[in-house]
Design an enzyme around this catalytic site. Structure first.
Site, PDB file in Angstrom:
ATOM      1  N   HIS A 149       4.004   1.319   2.309  1.00 48.25           N
ATOM      2  CA  HIS A 149       5.201   0.650   1.783  1.00 48.25           C
ATOM      3  C   HIS A 149       5.844   1.503   0.687  1.00 48.25           C
ATOM      4  CE1 HIS A 149       2.718  -3.012   2.947  1.00 48.25           C
ATOM      5  NE2 HIS A 149       3.834  -3.219   3.616  1.00 48.25           N
TER       6      HIS A 149
ATOM      7  N   HIS B 209       0.864  -1.186   0.000  1.00 44.86           N
ATOM      8  CA  HIS B 209       0.000   0.000   0.000  1.00 44.86           C
ATOM      9  C   HIS B 209       0.897   1.231   0.000  1.00 44.86           C
ATOM     10  CE1 HIS B 209       1.005   0.151   4.226  1.00 44.86           C
ATOM     11  NE2 HIS B 209       0.499  -1.051   4.411  1.00 44.86           N
TER      12      HIS B 209
END
Ligand code: PAF
Length: 281
Positions: A34, A31
């Site tokens: 990250h 997501h």
């Protein structure tokens, strides 16, 4: 972008990458949180390596290992678009072959909060991160503040085991309504998604109280508890106002940096979040 699986292939490829080498360890189902780590690594390093490995040893027997979300093709597409040089996707058999019996245990800083609620969790995290660092040999490793105790445990192990690398802790990325991004948010169904904003609402209520002059740690914990109590779908597991250096609960007045943190079940989904007050991480 190379995608490799075995440790010898990975080691060889990492030796050929330019330095400094930035490393972002993940469990996949990526997501924006990250990707913010990957982008920072991309800005600061000549080469960027990302690992994707759902590490079985950091899940408890009643936790969500089997249903942990996975989507490797999508993850690889996202990482390619960010200009990542190499993605390492080891298997459980590569990381923990038959006969495996070596573990890394970080002591005091891993004991309270998540460590108390999830026995063995940080042993699994510390062990896998040690193995990932040994294989990749990065110069810098990037972790999110959302899992703040994990980041502090890893900082401790890097110092204690003399890994020649810098641990960089990056700000939590949030949805527009404040919910901290997490791969587990996908579990939230119907009204649970709205209810999940209660974690950030509780933290910000305590932070505002602090900014308005409240210094009593118990009052700040109670401020969080009362916001959580108003949300019927929320079952708090812990609410903490702890010293930043050792994560022990502040008693009485806060005199330095404090970590406000909580773990809350929203239905079956366990979520964590935190904010730092009175200083920096
Ligand atoms: O934060 C995570 O995704 C994991 O705990 C980590 C650091 C990749 C170790 O498995």
């Amino acid at each position: 972008m190379q995608t490799l699986t075995t440790i010898p292939d990975l080691r060889q490829a990492c030796r050929e990458l330019g330095r400094p080498l930035g490393f972002v360890p993940t469990m996949g189902f990526l997501h924006e949180g990250h990707l913010s780590l990957v982008r920072k690594a991309r800005r600061e390093c000549t080469s960027v390596v990302v690992s994707i490995f759902v590490n079985p040893t950091q899940f408890g027997p009643n936790e969500d290992l089997d249903r942990y979300p996975r989507d490797l093709p999508r993850d690889l597409g996202l990482l390619q678009a960010e200009g990542v040089d190499l993605v390492w996707t080891p298997t459980p058999a590569i990381m923990y072959p038959e006969g495996y019996q070596t573990w890394v245990t970080v002591e005091q800083i891993a004991a309270p909060l998540e460590g108390a609620m999830r026995p063995g969790h940080f042993r699994g995290v510390a062990t896998v991160v040690t193995k990932l660092f040994n294989a990749v040999q990065p110069d810098r490793a990037y972790f999110g503040q959302k899992d703040v105790q994990q980041a502090l445990v890893i900082r401790r192990l890097v110092a204690d085991l003399n890994f020649p690398l810098e641990v960089i802790i990056c700000p939590t990325v949030r949805e527009a309504d404040g919910l901290a991004m997490s791969s587990r948010n996908v579990y939230l169904k119907g009204q649970e998604r709205e209810a999940a904003t209660v974690l950030y609402r509780a933290l910000t209520a305590a932070k505002e109280a602090y900014q308005n002059g409240e210094r009593n740690a118990e009052q700040l914990r109670q401020r969080m508890q009362s916001v959580l109590a108003a949300e019927p779908l929320a079952q708090p597991q812990y609410v903490s106002c702890a010293k930043m250096d050792d994560l022990q609960e502040w008693q009485g007045e806060i005199e330095g940096t404090a970590l406000l943190s909580l773990a809350v079940f929203i239905g079956q989904t366990r979520l964590i979040d935190n904010l730092v007050i009175g200083g920096e991480l």
